[in-house]
Design an enzyme around this catalytic site. Structure first.
Site, PDB file in Angstrom:
ATOM      1  N   ASN A   1      27.497 -87.088 -22.083  1.00 45.86           N
ATOM      2  CA  ASN A   1      28.876 -86.973 -21.824  1.00 45.86           C
ATOM      3  C   ASN A   1      29.196 -85.683 -21.863  1.00 45.86           C
ATOM      4  OD1 ASN A   1      31.602 -87.345 -21.707  1.00 45.86           O
ATOM      5  ND2 ASN A   1      31.628 -88.664 -23.596  1.00 45.86           N
ATOM      6  N   TRP A   2      29.430 -84.986 -20.708  1.00 46.17           N
ATOM      7  CA  TRP A   2      29.688 -83.547 -20.735  1.00 46.17           C
ATOM      8  C   TRP A   2      31.572 -83.147 -21.221  1.00 46.17           C
ATOM      9  CZ3 TRP A   2      26.994 -81.598 -15.789  1.00 46.17           C
ATOM     10  CH2 TRP A   2      25.568 -81.685 -15.839  1.00 46.17           C
ATOM     11  N   LYS A   3      32.107 -84.400 -21.090  1.00 44.46           N
ATOM     12  CA  LYS A   3      33.588 -84.426 -21.491  1.00 44.46           C
ATOM     13  C   LYS A   3      34.224 -83.246 -20.600  1.00 44.46           C
ATOM     14  CE  LYS A   3      32.346 -85.988 -26.224  1.00 44.46           C
ATOM     15  NZ  LYS A   3      32.624 -85.918 -27.674  1.00 44.46           N
TER      16      LYS A   3
ATOM     17  N   HIS B   1      35.825 -94.955 -24.192  1.00 45.48           N
ATOM     18  CA  HIS B   1      35.393 -93.695 -25.255  1.00 45.48           C
ATOM     19  C   HIS B   1      36.430 -93.445 -26.310  1.00 45.48           C
ATOM     20  CE1 HIS B   1      34.203 -89.822 -26.932  1.00 45.48           C
ATOM     21  NE2 HIS B   1      33.036 -90.085 -26.466  1.00 45.48           N
TER      22      HIS B   1
ATOM     23  N   GLU C   1      37.610 -91.055 -27.619  1.00 44.65           N
ATOM     24  CA  GLU C   1      38.767 -89.797 -27.252  1.00 44.65           C
ATOM     25  C   GLU C   1      39.896 -90.627 -26.325  1.00 44.65           C
ATOM     26  OE1 GLU C   1      35.986 -86.697 -26.055  1.00 44.65           O
ATOM     27  OE2 GLU C   1      35.370 -86.729 -28.282  1.00 44.65           O
TER      28      GLU C   1
ATOM     29  N   GLU D   1      29.628 -95.416 -31.388  1.00 46.15           N
ATOM     30  CA  GLU D   1      29.948 -94.120 -31.590  1.00 46.15           C
ATOM     31  C   GLU D   1      30.954 -94.136 -32.816  1.00 46.15           C
ATOM     32  OE1 GLU D   1      29.077 -91.177 -28.105  1.00 46.15           O
ATOM     33  OE2 GLU D   1      30.958 -91.820 -27.945  1.00 46.15           O
TER      34      GLU D   1
ATOM     35  N   GLY E   1      31.398 -84.937 -32.664  1.00 46.72           N
ATOM     36  CA  GLY E   1      31.659 -83.626 -32.879  1.00 46.72           C
ATOM     37  C   GLY E   1      31.714 -82.959 -34.066  1.00 46.72           C
TER      38      GLY E   1
ATOM     39  N   SER F   1      27.234 -86.925 -32.749  1.00 40.24           N
ATOM     40  CA  SER F   1      26.493 -85.676 -33.356  1.00 40.24           C
ATOM     41  C   SER F   1      25.140 -85.928 -33.069  1.00 40.24           C
ATOM     42  CB  SER F   1      26.706 -85.443 -34.795  1.00 40.24           C
ATOM     43  OG  SER F   1      28.213 -84.932 -34.880  1.00 40.24           O
TER      44      SER F   1
ATOM     45  N   GLY G   1      27.146 -85.897 -26.956  1.00 47.88           N
ATOM     46  CA  GLY G   1      28.118 -84.856 -26.403  1.00 47.88           C
ATOM     47  C   GLY G   1      27.521 -83.502 -26.377  1.00 47.88           C
ATOM     48  N   GLY G   2      28.080 -82.782 -27.208  1.00 42.87           N
ATOM     49  CA  GLY G   2      27.576 -81.381 -27.541  1.00 42.87           C
ATOM     50  C   GLY G   2      26.391 -81.033 -27.123  1.00 42.87           C
TER      51      GLY G   2
HETATM   52  P1  13P Z   1      28.973 -85.276 -29.992  1.00 44.21           P
HETATM   53  O1  13P Z   1      27.198 -85.660 -29.524  1.00 44.21           O
HETATM   54  O2  13P Z   1      29.294 -83.851 -29.633  1.00 44.21           O
HETATM   55  O3  13P Z   1      29.383 -85.706 -31.349  1.00 44.21           O
HETATM   56  O4  13P Z   1      29.690 -86.357 -28.945  1.00 44.21           O
HETATM   57  C1  13P Z   1      29.380 -87.586 -29.007  1.00 44.21           C
HETATM   58  C2  13P Z   1      29.949 -88.276 -27.960  1.00 44.21           C
HETATM   59  O5  13P Z   1      31.410 -88.390 -28.108  1.00 44.21           O
HETATM   60  C3  13P Z   1      29.429 -88.564 -26.718  1.00 44.21           C
HETATM   61  O6  13P Z   1      30.280 -89.693 -26.033  1.00 44.21           O
END
Ligand code: 13P
Length: 268
Positions: free
Chosen positions: A10-12, A100, A102, A172, A178, A220, A241-242
């Protein structure tokens, strides 16, 4: 028969179209060099504006599919700023992240809108990855199981068991996203199992549809912790994510996914 292994990035809200094209190229070249026999399904979820660049770069690539991070549940109409399933399909998008945390936290996503979007995804044959997970307050208040079960049951309202074939769920925990504090793998495994039991209890049929649903862990995930997570029986993949923004890290996670595939016969 075990469930499919899926490694999704997920590149957000990161990367311009040019940067996204470059990362997709880098990943595609690196994945080509891996043993193709045991590759997991890989899904890249860039921003809307980068979708054409990434789908074009990956045309014909069966192992790297593209997903969007959100969509509206309606097909078209006077909904300024929204994007629908037919528009995503038109670009070659195959997967869709729904709910998600967020989006739940900052954009008013609720169990109802998650359910509406899931119905739209199934109708249009986009593969849904429905995200669920508790906040830190909820975990500290011993509400994890209740919150996760409610989110899962809320997503499934009025969806027939036969429609679930392509469903993927991602656990998640919000507090792990994050923060660098990933959920203990044993605990993540327990909650992923609870998600499956919740699905089985929701349908109350002998078919046990939950047993067929891949459940991913996200929060994470790194090259250092993914292998332990992917060794757990209830964790079928990673939603990253990251670490999905850096090709070497994401490739290392894909390689851990490949080890899971090699250990377990996959559903095609
Ligand atoms: P991180 O891997 O940066 O914690 O993000 C997870 C995420 O929200 C994937 O959708």
């Amino acid at each position: 028969m075990s469930r499919k292994t899926i490694i999704a990035g997920n590149w957000k809200m990161n990367k311009t179209a040019g940067e996204a094209r470059e990362l997709a190229r880098e990943l595609s070249a690196a994945v080509d060099k891996l043993s193709q026999k045991d590759l997991p399904q890989i899904v890249l979820c860039p921003t809307f504006t980068s979708l054409p660049a990434v789908t074009t770069t990956l045309t014909g690539n069966k192992k790297l599919a593209v997903g969007a991070q959100n969509m509206d549940y309606r097909d078209n109409g006077a909904f300024t700023g929204e994007i629908s399933a037919p528009m995503l399909l038109d670009l070659g998008v195959q997967y869709i992240l729904i709910g998600h945390s967020e989006r739940r936290q900052f954009f008013g996503e609720t169990d109802l809108t998650v359910n509406q979007k899931l119905k739209a995804a199934l109708k249009h044959k986009l593969v849904p990855i429905v995200c669920v997970g508790e906040s830190l307050d909820e975990r500290e208040g011993n509400l994890t199981d209740k919150v996760v079960a409610k989110q899962v049951a809320g997503a499934l309202q009025d969806i027939a068991e036969q429609e679930l074939e392509s469903l993927i769920i991602a656990y998640e925990p919000v507090w792990a996203i994050g923060t660098g504090k990933s959920c203990d793998s044993e605990e993540a495994n327990r909650v992923c199992g609870l998600i499956r039991t919740t699905i089985n209890e929701y349908y109350k049929t002998s078919g046990k549809p939950g047993d067929k649903v891949p459940v991913l862990y996200g929060g994470s995930v790194t090259p250092a912790n993914c292998e332990e997570q992917l060794a757990k029986p209830n964790i079928d993949g990673s939603l990253v994510g990251g670490a999905s923004l850096k090709a070497p890290d994401f490739v290392a996670i894909i390689e851990a996914g490949a080890k899971r595939v090699a250990r377990t016969p996959q559903v095609v």
